[in-house]
Design a protein around this motif. Structure first.
Motif, short mmCIF file in Angstrom:
data_model
loop_
_atom_site.label_atom_id
_atom_site.label_comp_id
_atom_site.label_asym_id
_atom_site.label_seq_id
_atom_site.Cartn_x
_atom_site.Cartn_y
_atom_site.Cartn_z
N VAL A 58 0.85 -1.12 0.02
CA VAL A 58 -0.05 0.02 -0.02
C VAL A 58 0.88 1.19 -0.03
O VAL A 58 1.63 1.17 0.79
N ILE A 126 -3.02 4.08 -1.95
CA ILE A 126 -3.61 4.47 -0.58
C ILE A 126 -4.96 4.86 -0.70
O ILE A 126 -5.95 4.82 0.19
N LEU A 129 -7.49 2.03 -0.76
CA LEU A 129 -7.45 0.95 0.49
C LEU A 129 -8.75 0.57 0.68
O LEU A 129 -8.79 -0.75 0.88
#
Length: 136
Positions: A58, A126, A129
């Protein structure tokens, strides 16, 4: 997301238009890959892509403004997830400069011991996510 546990299936948005999924096949001990909701097949062998290990890193992913296409990926460090044998754990990672190796760390802080076999390493923005779904 939990720190670890069982993982019979994992999927995430690889991009704004494509989802990638991995389903654990207990008979082979491998994660079978799908893309766009269908099995991702090897054109040479006509078999579904299969991995012993799935690692998702990530990090921040951006687009270079000059061409609007080429991704800019922050490969300094971050969190991630390691999937193996129907289980998973949250990990951390660091890379740094291009000539430096990628190092994965287990949840206890030591260097992660990755199982022998074929590994898939994916990068998850990110900002996406929230698309990561792990099913027991």
């Amino acid at each position: 997301l939990p720190e670890g546990g069982s993982a019979s299936h994992v999927e995430f948005a690889y991009s704004s238009y494509a989802n990638v999924g991995f389903s654990y096949d207990s008979s082979s001990g491998k994660y079978l890959k799908s893309a766009f909701g269908v099995p991702h097949m090897d054109a040479d062998t006509n078999s579904q892509l299969a991995f012993d290990n799935v690692v998702i890193l990530v990090t921040e992913v951006g687009i270079q403004e000059e061409n609007g296409v080429l991704a800019e990926i922050d490969m300094s460090d971050g969190v991630g997830y390691y999937f193996y044998g129907g289980s998973f754990e949250k990990i951390t990672w660091e890379k740094g400069e291009p000539e430096q190796p990628l190092v994965l760390y287990s949840s206890n802080g030591g260097v992660l011991q990755v199982n022998t076999g074929k590994s898939y390493v994916g990068i998850l923005d990110i900002d996406q996510l929230n698309t990561l779904v792990i099913t027991e």
